[in-house]
Scaffold this active site. Structure first.
Site, PDB file in Angstrom:
ATOM      1  N   TYR A  36       8.237  -0.579   4.641  1.00 23.43           N
ATOM      2  CA  TYR A  36       7.214   0.432   4.884  1.00 23.43           C
ATOM      3  C   TYR A  36       6.993   0.563   6.388  1.00 23.43           C
ATOM      4  O   TYR A  36       7.289  -0.361   7.154  1.00 23.43           O
ATOM      5  CB  TYR A  36       5.879  -0.017   4.302  1.00 23.43           C
ATOM      6  CG  TYR A  36       5.656   0.107   2.818  1.00 23.43           C
ATOM      7  CD1 TYR A  36       6.027   1.236   2.099  1.00 23.43           C
ATOM      8  CD2 TYR A  36       4.971  -0.904   2.141  1.00 23.43           C
ATOM      9  CE1 TYR A  36       5.736   1.342   0.741  1.00 23.43           C
ATOM     10  CE2 TYR A  36       4.676  -0.800   0.793  1.00 23.43           C
ATOM     11  CZ  TYR A  36       5.067   0.321   0.095  1.00 23.43           C
ATOM     12  OH  TYR A  36       4.766   0.426  -1.231  1.00 23.43           O
ATOM     13  N   ASN A  80       0.137   2.390   0.458  1.00 26.97           N
ATOM     14  CA  ASN A  80      -0.612   1.380  -0.325  1.00 26.97           C
ATOM     15  C   ASN A  80      -0.484   0.021   0.381  1.00 26.97           C
ATOM     16  O   ASN A  80      -1.143  -0.184   1.396  1.00 26.97           O
ATOM     17  CB  ASN A  80      -0.130   1.328  -1.774  1.00 26.97           C
ATOM     18  CG  ASN A  80      -1.252   0.908  -2.731  1.00 26.97           C
ATOM     19  OD1 ASN A  80      -2.241   1.642  -2.809  1.00 26.97           O
ATOM     20  ND2 ASN A  80      -1.123  -0.195  -3.439  1.00 26.97           N
ATOM     21  N   ALA A  81       0.358  -0.875  -0.161  1.00 30.35           N
ATOM     22  CA  ALA A  81       0.784  -2.057   0.598  1.00 30.35           C
ATOM     23  C   ALA A  81      -0.312  -3.036   0.987  1.00 30.35           C
ATOM     24  O   ALA A  81      -0.119  -3.859   1.875  1.00 30.35           O
ATOM     25  CB  ALA A  81       1.547  -1.629   1.860  1.00 30.35           C
ATOM     26  N   GLU A  82      -1.497  -2.939   0.335  1.00 37.32           N
ATOM     27  CA  GLU A  82      -2.597  -3.836   0.732  1.00 37.32           C
ATOM     28  C   GLU A  82      -2.894  -3.706   2.228  1.00 37.32           C
ATOM     29  O   GLU A  82      -3.358  -4.635   2.879  1.00 37.32           O
ATOM     30  CB  GLU A  82      -2.280  -5.302   0.373  1.00 37.32           C
ATOM     31  CG  GLU A  82      -2.301  -5.592  -1.098  1.00 37.32           C
ATOM     32  CD  GLU A  82      -1.118  -5.021  -1.872  1.00 37.32           C
ATOM     33  OE1 GLU A  82      -1.314  -4.037  -2.601  1.00 37.32           O
ATOM     34  OE2 GLU A  82       0.001  -5.547  -1.742  1.00 37.32           O
ATOM     35  N   ASN A 139       4.545   7.329  -2.105  1.00 30.80           N
ATOM     36  CA  ASN A 139       4.653   6.051  -2.786  1.00 30.80           C
ATOM     37  C   ASN A 139       3.760   6.060  -4.011  1.00 30.80           C
ATOM     38  O   ASN A 139       2.567   6.301  -3.895  1.00 30.80           O
ATOM     39  CB  ASN A 139       4.223   4.915  -1.861  1.00 30.80           C
ATOM     40  CG  ASN A 139       4.424   3.559  -2.516  1.00 30.80           C
ATOM     41  OD1 ASN A 139       5.469   3.310  -3.111  1.00 30.80           O
ATOM     42  ND2 ASN A 139       3.445   2.698  -2.409  1.00 30.80           N
ATOM     43  N   GLU A 140       4.352   5.835  -5.149  1.00 26.75           N
ATOM     44  CA  GLU A 140       3.569   5.778  -6.374  1.00 26.75           C
ATOM     45  C   GLU A 140       2.650   6.969  -6.516  1.00 26.75           C
ATOM     46  O   GLU A 140       1.433   6.835  -6.682  1.00 26.75           O
ATOM     47  CB  GLU A 140       2.758   4.498  -6.389  1.00 26.75           C
ATOM     48  CG  GLU A 140       3.680   3.324  -6.395  1.00 26.75           C
ATOM     49  CD  GLU A 140       2.949   2.054  -6.639  1.00 26.75           C
ATOM     50  OE1 GLU A 140       1.944   1.846  -5.979  1.00 26.75           O
ATOM     51  OE2 GLU A 140       3.394   1.302  -7.487  1.00 26.75           O
ATOM     52  N   TYR A 199       5.235  -4.693 -12.079  1.00 23.80           N
ATOM     53  CA  TYR A 199       4.594  -5.964 -11.707  1.00 23.80           C
ATOM     54  C   TYR A 199       4.140  -6.643 -12.990  1.00 23.80           C
ATOM     55  O   TYR A 199       2.955  -6.704 -13.293  1.00 23.80           O
ATOM     56  CB  TYR A 199       3.414  -5.712 -10.764  1.00 23.80           C
ATOM     57  CG  TYR A 199       3.859  -5.257  -9.392  1.00 23.80           C
ATOM     58  CD1 TYR A 199       4.004  -6.182  -8.360  1.00 23.80           C
ATOM     59  CD2 TYR A 199       4.164  -3.923  -9.128  1.00 23.80           C
ATOM     60  CE1 TYR A 199       4.431  -5.787  -7.097  1.00 23.80           C
ATOM     61  CE2 TYR A 199       4.594  -3.522  -7.869  1.00 23.80           C
ATOM     62  CZ  TYR A 199       4.726  -4.454  -6.865  1.00 23.80           C
ATOM     63  OH  TYR A 199       5.149  -4.071  -5.617  1.00 23.80           O
ATOM     64  N   GLU A 237      10.410  -1.179  -6.498  1.00 23.83           N
ATOM     65  CA  GLU A 237       9.512  -2.325  -6.306  1.00 23.83           C
ATOM     66  C   GLU A 237       9.476  -3.103  -7.595  1.00 23.83           C
ATOM     67  O   GLU A 237       9.030  -2.588  -8.615  1.00 23.83           O
ATOM     68  CB  GLU A 237       8.070  -1.886  -6.021  1.00 23.83           C
ATOM     69  CG  GLU A 237       7.787  -1.515  -4.598  1.00 23.83           C
ATOM     70  CD  GLU A 237       6.324  -1.092  -4.405  1.00 23.83           C
ATOM     71  OE1 GLU A 237       5.440  -1.630  -5.094  1.00 23.83           O
ATOM     72  OE2 GLU A 237       6.107  -0.201  -3.575  1.00 23.83           O
ATOM     73  N   TYR A 303       2.120 -13.761   0.041  1.00 28.60           N
ATOM     74  CA  TYR A 303       2.503 -13.120  -1.206  1.00 28.60           C
ATOM     75  C   TYR A 303       3.179 -14.074  -2.197  1.00 28.60           C
ATOM     76  O   TYR A 303       3.649 -13.669  -3.250  1.00 28.60           O
ATOM     77  CB  TYR A 303       3.421 -11.919  -0.924  1.00 28.60           C
ATOM     78  CG  TYR A 303       3.225 -10.743  -1.879  1.00 28.60           C
ATOM     79  CD1 TYR A 303       2.225  -9.803  -1.671  1.00 28.60           C
ATOM     80  CD2 TYR A 303       4.037 -10.585  -2.987  1.00 28.60           C
ATOM     81  CE1 TYR A 303       2.037  -8.739  -2.544  1.00 28.60           C
ATOM     82  CE2 TYR A 303       3.855  -9.519  -3.866  1.00 28.60           C
ATOM     83  CZ  TYR A 303       2.864  -8.606  -3.636  1.00 28.60           C
ATOM     84  OH  TYR A 303       2.689  -7.556  -4.499  1.00 28.60           O
TER      85      TYR A 303
HETATM   86  C1  IPT Z   1       2.300  -1.310  -5.599  1.00 28.22           C
HETATM   87  C2  IPT Z   1       2.419  -0.586  -4.273  1.00 28.22           C
HETATM   88  O1  IPT Z   1       3.407   0.378  -4.263  1.00 28.22           O
HETATM   89  C3  IPT Z   1       2.666  -1.513  -3.138  1.00 28.22           C
HETATM   90  O2  IPT Z   1       2.456  -0.826  -1.933  1.00 28.22           O
HETATM   91  C4  IPT Z   1       1.812  -2.718  -3.224  1.00 28.22           C
HETATM   92  O3  IPT Z   1       0.499  -2.319  -3.055  1.00 28.22           O
HETATM   93  C5  IPT Z   1       2.016  -3.366  -4.562  1.00 28.22           C
HETATM   94  O4  IPT Z   1       1.666  -2.511  -5.565  1.00 28.22           O
HETATM   95  C6  IPT Z   1       1.162  -4.569  -4.806  1.00 28.22           C
HETATM   96  O5  IPT Z   1       1.413  -5.529  -3.873  1.00 28.22           O
HETATM   97  S1  IPT Z   1       1.201  -0.476  -6.680  1.00 28.22           S
HETATM   98  C7  IPT Z   1       1.516  -1.096  -8.320  1.00 28.22           C
HETATM   99  C8  IPT Z   1       0.979  -2.435  -8.537  1.00 28.22           C
HETATM  100  C9  IPT Z   1       0.904  -0.158  -9.275  1.00 28.22           C
END
Ligand code: IPT
Length: 973
Positions: A36, A80-82, A139-140, A199, A237, A303
């Protein structure tokens, strides 16, 4: 195959360490990295992009290329990416339009960023000789609030057009949040390649052993065939760790949740779907330095990833991920294999187990991915296979007994697997790698412990000499043997049990190395660099037919090169280590180098096998660190606002009545920090009023994001604090005050710890615009208009001072405004005094800055992770629900904020700071701000510099980043 790890260059602001991360990822057998870019760090001043120094992209591209890594560029603009605002600069909170929509205001606001950054990425595309081969816009883009057109093809087309205009020509991939089909090719506004994320274990690391029932995806491949049958199956991802919130269980727990067993079961499950664009988020997490993170996370962004925040590779998941990636690298037939729908019970005789088959479409090879039907089972299950091969349907094992799948395991078994002409009819043991050299072929397979395996080779593909020769040196004493037999129907069958000892079985010119998993973890497969590794200037990528070296041993092997009959390796060792070069060394080898290209090292080469054995000598480094508590510190009050005749003439009057924020101000004028250009760190307010004798209390609603804190003073009197809670993004506080003399001037000082801006995940909700600051106030006995407010954050706001460290590194504390957190502050100047440091603390509620400096002399040639460790009564850990003295601290190393510590919440107490931010051979400055939220003040119980495990490294020089020191700033207030 694009087999990739997610890395964020902005979370490791030391450009010369990027090569280290790329090499560690390349040495895992990955071919790519996805990254990113954080818009908020580059366009702090609207209309000006600053992408130089640590924010430059070119050195990142160069390092990728040097390591042989392809890139997937994901510049957002929304990431996003926290990250604070999900990557959106704070000034977007004033945008007269909806974010992530086709509103002209949003597209115009993102035009500059997308064009400048798009052009830089375009220049680094593979079509221009660079490493970038894929691109993900947005993104998303997956969910929206009601009433917003969604998914809006006009918007997705506009984002693509922004980047196409900037010169992006490589394919564009989507990243749908879950496999829902948004923006699939062929749909309006669709992208070139459909991709989605996953995830499956989520983000609660508190119970790392708990794999909830049903969380293993089973229908993804079927869904993909429906959504986008003609594009490669892409998961841009896939969970490689988890993020952790303030007060959370800590990243070691996340590393346990998403551990090596998770990788085995979940990554192989994705492989069973035929994934060929596969990115593990995160593979190296890094650090939320300088306020770049969102409020839902703390400074570390480790992480629980394969590579730790300190760039260490000790977690078993690093080594396990290496096995999986290498097996795919060694399987060209996988790339064109067709993944069958669903799972198949007919291949295995035990219903507790399930198999998904991948069938070669233009070759005979098949891959059988076996797992537990209840994916989270911890049982060992015996099984026998009935599977088709080129020699007919086979029942495996052919020998007596059964195969075993242990709990939380999954295996990729193969049939008709081609080793450059030699046909492996089947193998139940997993393939790590193989390589055809001029005089022999080497196959490396591995087993779990306590397993029975079988491997068969089609005899006719072995040439004339099909002798089976188990190398006795590795058999004796091992207690376990390999039995080999030629069958009547033309194949050689090897049966073996797992054993701790490595074994070599020679079958004609094929050398089969049988390792157990622990030993396999220590094995490296390195593509040869075209040049001596120390001078490698030519990019090298994995190419079919180009040889790999196979090396056993060493903490990390980075590169291998063969020059004539000499061989040169680079890598890292953490102890004196015997390595064995199983394949790739010239025969005879005349010289071997490790890191140092001037001094060859002793080695032995085995006559029969060609295996080279060498001892890499670890020389214990002498690491002397100063004891911070023994140093001379200097301190300065960082809250002059509450002591007497302070002038806030330089502050920004909060007089705006026309805020564009979606939350319409409920105060006479907006008190939102973003309306005045302040987006990070502490925000301070001054509310002036005249007494009327009717005062009794002051109520304040403040909002700083999860875990924020606040303190308030009336004139010089401390009123109280909100110490913060992970679930509270806002808080109402009421403080009693006595009646004030009519007509007397008073000032309320309020400090708010801004934890970052919310992300903006849901389109239409514009969450990142959620204000920070004072939402409401009530001064009893007064009309709201009786109070006139001023506000400040960092000096200059969006016209920020520190271009080297970017727009977010400084907050609004007096000491930050004055730049006292930087190297060489004016410690002999007015207001400063000598001090014992942050452990001395302050005696009443307030804020102070402490600073000290010292020399480091860390020996060159070692990678030594250094951290700042806060110590408290229990030696580190913050107990859940702690009621300890409330204070907040920030730490800066040479001016870079690398730690935000909330004493009552944690969990982080140790703050890693990379070399390059530290000057390992020179002077360093450490500054600490201490915000005591207790009537009686607070002190830091302990703060020390600690070293992690040192490794002798082949990385090369780490350049110290430009870290400008203190200079008197104009207009400081
Ligand atoms: C996904 C995001 O694309 C990424 O930027 C990051 O935030 C990640 O989650 C969590 O670390 S969002 C996904 C969990 C719906």
């Amino acid at each position: 195959m694009f087999y990739s790890g997610e890395v964020h260059p902005f979370r490791l602001p030391v450009p010369s360490l990027w090569l280290d991360i790329f090499q560690k990822i390349r040495s895992m057998g990955y071919t790519g990295v996805s990254f990113y870019i954080d818009w908020a760090l580059l366009e702090g001043t609207p209309g000006t992009i600053r992408a130089s120094g640590v924010f430059a992209l070119e050195p990142f591209f160069d390092a990728a290329q040097k390591a042989g890594i392809y890139l997937l560029a994901r510049p957002g603009p929304y990431i996003n990416a926290e990250a604070s605002g999900g990557g959106f600069p704070g000034w977007l909170a004033r945008l007269p339009g909806r974010l992530r929509t086709a509103d002209a205001a949003y597209l115009n606001a993102s035009d500059l960023y997308t064009s400048v950054i798009g052009a830089k990425i375009a220049a680094a595309q593979i079509t221009h000789g660079g490493p970038v081969i894929l691109f993900q816009p947005e993104n998303e883009y997956t969910s929206a609030t009601r009433g917003v057109p969604f998914p809006d093809p006009i918007y997705m087309r506009a984002v693509q057009a922004q980047y196409r205009r900037a010169g992006i020509t490589v394919p564009m991939v989507s990243n749908d949040a879950g496999i829902k089909g948004n923006n699939a090719p062929g749909t309006e506004g669709g992208l070139d390649i459909y991709g989605h994320d996953g995830y499956p274990l989520g983000f609660n690391c508190a119970h790392p052993d708990n794999w909830p029932k049903g969380n293993l995806p089973t229908n993804w491949r079927d869904m993909h065939y429906q959504i986008s049958p003609a594009t490669p199956y892409a998961i841009p991802e896939f969970q490689g760790g988890a993020f952790d919130p303030w007060g959370g269980p800590g990243y070691e727990k996340c590393a346990q949740l998403v551990n090596h067993e998770y990788e085995r079961v979940f990554y192989k499950n994705d492989i069973s779907f035929g994934v060929t664009i596969f990115n593990l988020y995160m593979t190296y997490g890094g650090t939320n330095w300088g306020n770049l993170g969102h409020p839902g996370g703390y400074t570390s962004y480790d992480y629980g990833a394969a590579i730790t925040e300190e760039r260490g590779i000790n977690r078993t998941k690093y080594s396990e991920a290496k096995l999986i990636a290498n097996s795919i690298l060694a399987s060209p037939a996988y790339l064109s294999a067709f993944a069958e729908f669903g799972t198949n019970g007919t291949f295995v005789n035990n219903s507790a187990l399930s198999i998904t088959r991948l069938q070669g479409s233009d070759v005979q090879t098949q891959f059988f991915v076996i797992r537990h039907t209840a994916y989270n089972s911890k049982k060992s299950e015996p099984y026998r296979l009935t599977i088709p091969t080129s020699a007919g349907t086979m029942r495996i094992p052919q020998a007596a007994g059964a195969l075993t799948l242990h709990g939380r395991d999954s295996k990729i078994m193969v049939t008709d697997f081609d080793l450059g002409g030699i046909n492996i009819l089947y193998s139940t043991a997993e393939i790590l790698t193989w390589q055809k050299y001029t005089d022999r072929t080497i196959l490396v397979i591995y087993t779990g412990s306590n397993e029975q395996h079988e491997l068969a080779i089609t005899e006719s593909t072995l040439g004339n000499a099909s002798t089976v020769d188990v190398d006795p040196r590795f058999i004796e004493g091992a207690g376990e043997s390999v039995s080999a037999a030629s069958t009547e129907n033309g194949h050689v069958v090897l049966s073996f049990k797992s054993a701790a000892q490595d074994r070599i079985v020679r079958v004609a010119n094929l050398y089969i190395h049988i390792l157990d998993r622990d030993s396999a973890h220590k094995t490296w497969v390195l593509p040869f660099t075209p040049d001596a590794p120390t001078s490698a200037s030519v990019p090298y990528y994995i190419q079919p037919g180009v040889s790999n070296a196979i090396i056993h041993g060493g903490y990390l092997m980075r590169t291998a090169a063969v020059i004539g009959r000499e061989m040169a390796l680079t890598g890292d060792i953490d102890r004196t280590t015997t390595i064995r070069i199983l394949g790739g060394a010239p025969r005879p080898l005349t010289a071997l180098y490790f890191n140092d290209m001037r001094t060859p090292i002793p080695f032995e080469q085995d006559e029969a096998t060609g295996i080279v054995t060498a001892e890499l000598e670890f020389r214990e480094p002498v690491i002397k660190l100063p004891k911070l508590s023994k140093l001379q510190w200097y301190t300065v009050d960082s809250l002059p606002e509450v002591s007497g005749n302070y002038s806030d003439a330089g502050w920004t009057p909060a007089t705006m009545t026309n805020s564009l924020n979606p939350r319409r101000p409920t105060t006479p004028t907006s008190l939102y920090a973003s309306d005045y250009g302040y987006h990070a760190g502490s925000i301070l307010y001054r509310g002036h009023f005249r007494g009327n004798g009717r005062e009794s209390s002051i109520s304040l609603t403040t909002q700083g994001g999860s875990a924020f804190g606040m303190s308030a003073w009336l004139d010089s009197t401390y009123l109280g604090s909100w110490r913060g809670h992970p679930d509270a993004e806002a808080h109402n506080s009421t403080f009693s005050i006595g009646p004030q003399t009519a007509g007397s001037p008073h000032v309320l000082t309020v400090g708010i710890d801004h934890m970052g801006l919310d992300e903006n995940w849901n389109v239409g909700a514009d969450q990142m615009k959620k204000p920070r600051g004072i939402l409401d106030y009530k001064l009893a006995g007064h009309a709201a208009t009786d109070v006139s407010w001023k506000v400040t954050g960092n000096l200059g706001g969006e016209s920020y001072h520190d271009h080297a460290r970017g727009p977010l590194n400084e907050g609004g504390l007096y000491a930050e405004r004055a730049g006292f957190h930087l190297p060489s502050p004016p410690v002999n100047g007015a207001g400063w005094r000598a001090s014992a440091g942050p452990t001395e603390g302050i005696a009443r509620a307030g804020i102070a800055l402490f600073t000290t400096s010292f020399n480091l002399d860390i020996p060159a040639g070692y990678d030594v992770p250094l951290s700042l460790q806060f110590k408290n009564g229990t030696g580190g850990e913050v107990p859940a629900g702690s009621t300890w003295a409330a204070y907040r601290a920030q730490v800066w190393v040479n001016g870079w904020q690398f730690g935000k510590y909330v004493h009552t919440l944690g969990p982080q107490t140790r703050f890693p700071v990379p070399e390059g931010i530290w000057n390992y051979r020179g002077r360093n400055w450490v500054a600490v701000s201490l915000w005591a939220m207790e009537e009686g003040g607070a002190h830091v119980e302990g703060l020390e510099l600690v070293a992690g495990q040192a490794v002798q490294t082949g990385l090369g020089e780490v350049k110290v980043v430009e870290s400008p020191g203190w200079k008197g700033r104009e207009g400081v207030y």
